[in-house]
Design a protein around this motif. Structure first.
Motif, short mmCIF file in Angstrom:
data_model
loop_
_atom_site.label_atom_id
_atom_site.label_comp_id
_atom_site.label_asym_id
_atom_site.label_seq_id
_atom_site.Cartn_x
_atom_site.Cartn_y
_atom_site.Cartn_z
N GLY A 137 147.06 -29.61 115.66
CA GLY A 137 146.31 -30.77 115.39
C GLY A 137 145.89 -31.55 116.67
O GLY A 137 144.87 -32.22 116.90
N VAL A 138 146.82 -31.95 117.57
CA VAL A 138 146.78 -32.38 118.76
C VAL A 138 145.85 -31.79 119.61
O VAL A 138 144.82 -32.30 120.28
CB VAL A 138 147.89 -32.68 119.66
N GLN A 139 145.82 -30.34 119.66
CA GLN A 139 144.89 -29.86 120.50
C GLN A 139 143.36 -29.92 119.85
O GLN A 139 142.42 -30.31 120.39
CB GLN A 139 145.14 -28.06 120.18
N ARG A 140 143.21 -29.92 118.48
CA ARG A 140 142.01 -30.12 117.85
C ARG A 140 141.11 -31.34 118.04
O ARG A 140 140.11 -31.33 118.51
CB ARG A 140 142.04 -29.64 116.30
N TRP A 141 142.10 -32.39 117.96
CA TRP A 141 141.39 -33.78 117.84
C TRP A 141 141.50 -34.39 119.28
O TRP A 141 140.63 -34.95 119.55
CB TRP A 141 142.45 -34.70 116.89
N SER A 142 142.06 -33.83 120.25
CA SER A 142 141.92 -34.25 121.72
C SER A 142 140.55 -33.89 122.09
O SER A 142 139.70 -34.40 122.73
CB SER A 142 142.96 -33.74 122.59
N LEU B 21 138.54 -49.17 108.92
CA LEU B 21 138.40 -47.71 108.65
C LEU B 21 139.41 -46.87 109.16
O LEU B 21 139.72 -45.75 108.43
CB LEU B 21 137.33 -47.12 109.78
N ALA B 22 140.44 -47.38 110.08
CA ALA B 22 141.58 -46.61 110.25
C ALA B 22 142.44 -46.74 108.98
O ALA B 22 143.20 -45.65 108.57
CB ALA B 22 142.32 -47.31 111.36
N ALA B 23 142.40 -47.77 108.12
CA ALA B 23 143.52 -48.08 107.10
C ALA B 23 142.87 -46.90 105.86
O ALA B 23 143.69 -46.38 105.33
CB ALA B 23 143.47 -49.37 106.74
N LEU B 24 141.57 -46.91 105.79
CA LEU B 24 141.09 -45.88 104.83
C LEU B 24 141.29 -44.43 105.21
O LEU B 24 141.65 -43.82 104.29
CB LEU B 24 139.51 -46.32 104.67
N LEU B 25 141.10 -44.23 106.45
CA LEU B 25 141.30 -43.02 106.90
C LEU B 25 142.85 -42.31 106.47
O LEU B 25 143.08 -41.46 106.18
CB LEU B 25 141.26 -42.57 108.26
N LEU B 26 143.82 -43.42 106.99
CA LEU B 26 145.20 -43.16 106.81
C LEU B 26 145.54 -42.99 105.30
O LEU B 26 146.34 -42.07 104.87
CB LEU B 26 146.15 -44.30 107.45
N THR B 27 144.99 -43.85 104.75
CA THR B 27 145.20 -43.91 102.87
C THR B 27 144.81 -42.64 102.72
O THR B 27 145.39 -41.93 101.33
CB THR B 27 144.34 -44.90 102.29
N ALA B 28 143.61 -41.93 103.00
CA ALA B 28 143.24 -40.43 102.33
C ALA B 28 143.98 -39.55 102.86
O ALA B 28 144.31 -38.60 102.16
CB ALA B 28 141.56 -40.67 103.04
N LEU C 245 140.22 -40.85 117.31
CA LEU C 245 141.14 -41.26 118.35
C LEU C 245 142.25 -41.59 117.32
O LEU C 245 143.57 -41.35 117.48
CB LEU C 245 140.96 -42.44 119.00
N VAL C 246 142.03 -42.08 116.07
CA VAL C 246 143.11 -42.25 115.13
C VAL C 246 143.80 -41.12 114.56
O VAL C 246 144.95 -40.80 114.59
CB VAL C 246 142.40 -43.28 113.87
N MET C 247 142.83 -40.15 114.37
CA MET C 247 143.50 -38.78 114.18
C MET C 247 144.21 -38.27 114.93
O MET C 247 145.40 -37.56 114.79
CB MET C 247 142.31 -38.02 113.54
N TYR D 295 147.42 -40.09 115.30
CA TYR D 295 148.22 -39.68 114.01
C TYR D 295 149.04 -38.51 113.94
O TYR D 295 150.18 -38.30 113.60
CB TYR D 295 147.25 -39.85 112.85
N ARG D 296 148.42 -37.36 114.58
CA ARG D 296 148.88 -36.07 114.71
C ARG D 296 150.08 -36.04 115.79
O ARG D 296 150.91 -35.26 115.68
CB ARG D 296 147.73 -35.06 114.86
N ALA D 297 149.64 -36.73 116.78
CA ALA D 297 150.69 -36.72 117.75
C ALA D 297 152.04 -37.40 117.40
O ALA D 297 153.23 -37.05 117.71
CB ALA D 297 150.05 -37.68 119.05
N LEU D 298 151.94 -38.73 116.59
CA LEU D 298 153.06 -39.46 116.03
C LEU D 298 153.89 -38.76 115.05
O LEU D 298 155.02 -38.72 115.02
CB LEU D 298 152.79 -40.60 115.83
N THR D 299 153.23 -37.88 114.31
CA THR D 299 153.89 -37.15 113.15
C THR D 299 154.14 -35.66 113.87
O THR D 299 154.63 -34.82 112.89
CB THR D 299 152.80 -37.14 112.05
N GLY D 300 154.06 -35.12 115.05
CA GLY D 300 154.30 -34.17 115.36
C GLY D 300 155.81 -33.97 116.15
O GLY D 300 155.93 -35.06 116.45
N LEU D 301 156.11 -32.85 116.32
CA LEU D 301 157.48 -32.65 117.16
C LEU D 301 157.25 -32.79 118.49
O LEU D 301 156.14 -32.20 119.05
CB LEU D 301 158.05 -31.21 116.71
#
Length: 327
Positions: A258-263, A150-157, A304-306, A309-315
């Motif tokens: 994104g981090v605010q929202r997904w947390s 599911l994580a792989a499909l989510l990242l692919t999307a 959690l994956v989201m 992801y948002r944390a690792l791609t954010g500044l």
């Protein structure tokens, strides 16, 4: 993928992100139907034959259990075909080096592994009423592979829709603690799969209290699957506390929208999952409650994956400060 890749949306194609999101949703439904197979004890509906069903391609005069198991095999096969289509579209729609290509290939590989694990369960007789301890191990592997799929499909999307690629290195404590959170969720899911199996096989139908059930799980005659049932709720409390802290930590270190929202989504699903887990124990794990519990677990994992992801791609906070100085 050690470097950061930015994927222009226009180059991702029109159908690729739609197909990727459809594959993600479809696989969630297949996973839930697989849980129905376990809950109804229909895992042996096709006997010990795989990929054939009771030795034939199409079962004749099937029982209800055969219909349930055979339909699960058909839907699983369709998910494999969908993954192949995702690869074809990805390789036609985006250029070489595009992360969506990697995501599609990894997703297909995990679907293949999912099928092999399911086949092993059938061929080894680890279905229906089997209490073999190996069944608990295979069940845990099955669930962890499901999470990774599911994580792989989510990242692919996400990548197909133009989201940036991941930079896994040099993420400091943000990366380290994020990976710990993902690892804890994987282990928690595996423990949950064992507990669900134990509920199916050993949960008493009488009016025993939860404490009496736990005592029975550690009786001299109890199996290792019964012994491990108590691990999941204990690990759930530990993991929930860590994920609450992780959300606070990521909000401070990577304070993006994104981090605010997904947390917040992760915290909400944690609360719902704790209520569902408690209800599951009180109600003695009825089938419908197990499905709700599983659906919430899948949603929590994806959230959690989201978040990660948002944390690792954010500044980072420091990075934002440097940008401000440069400006």
């Amino acid at each position: 993928m050690s470097g950061t890749l930015t994927v222009p949306r226009a180059r991702a194609g029109v159908w690729l992100p739609r197909l990727a999101w459809a594959a993600l949703i479809y696989n969630v439904l297949v996973i839930l139907w697989g849980a129905v197979v376990r809950i109804t004890g229909a895992g042996a509906g096709c006997g010990d034959h795989w990929p054939l069903c009771n030795g034939v391609v199409v079962p004749q005069s099937p029982t209800l259990h055969t219909v349930i198991e055979y339909s699960h095999r058909l839907t699983s096969m369709a998910s494999g075909l969908l993954a192949i289509a995702l690869i074809v579209v990805a390789f036609r729609a985006v250029p070489r080096g595009h992360p969506a290509r990697l995501g599609a290939v990894v997703s297909f590989g995990l679907i293949l592994l999912e099928g092999l694990v399911g086949a092993a369960q059938v061929l080894l007789g680890l279905t229906a009423d089997s209490t073999d301890p190996a069944r608990g191990f295979v069940q845990g592997i099955h669930l962890s592979n499901t999470f990774l799929l599911l994580a792989a499909l989510l990242l692919t999307a996400l990548w197909a829709g133009g989201a940036p690629g991941l930079r896994l290195r040099r993420q400091g404590l943000v990366g380290g603690w994020s990976y710990v959170g993902l690892g804890l969720m994987l282990v928690l899911g595996m423990a949950g799969a064992v507990t669900a199996l134990g509920d199916l096989l050993f949960l008493p139908a009488d009016g025993s209290t939860p404490i009496e059930t736990v005592k029975r799980d550690f009786a001299v005659t109890a199996s290792i699957i019964e012994n491990l049932r108590v691990v999941h709720p204990m690990l759930a409390v530990l993991t929930s506390a860590f994920l609450v802290w992780l959300g606070v930590f990521l909000r401070r270190e990577r304070p993006g929208a994104g981090v605010q929202r997904w947390s917040a989504v992760v915290w909400g699903l944690l609360a719902a999952q704790m209520v569902a887990g408690f209800a599951n124990v009180i109600l003695k794990a009825p089938g419908w409650m197990q499905l709700v519990h599983l659906l919430l677990a899948l949603g929590l994992w994806l959230a959690l994956v989201m978040l990660v992801y948002r944390a690792l791609t954010g500044l980072s906070v420091q990075g934002r400060a440097r940008v401000g100085v440069n400006v």
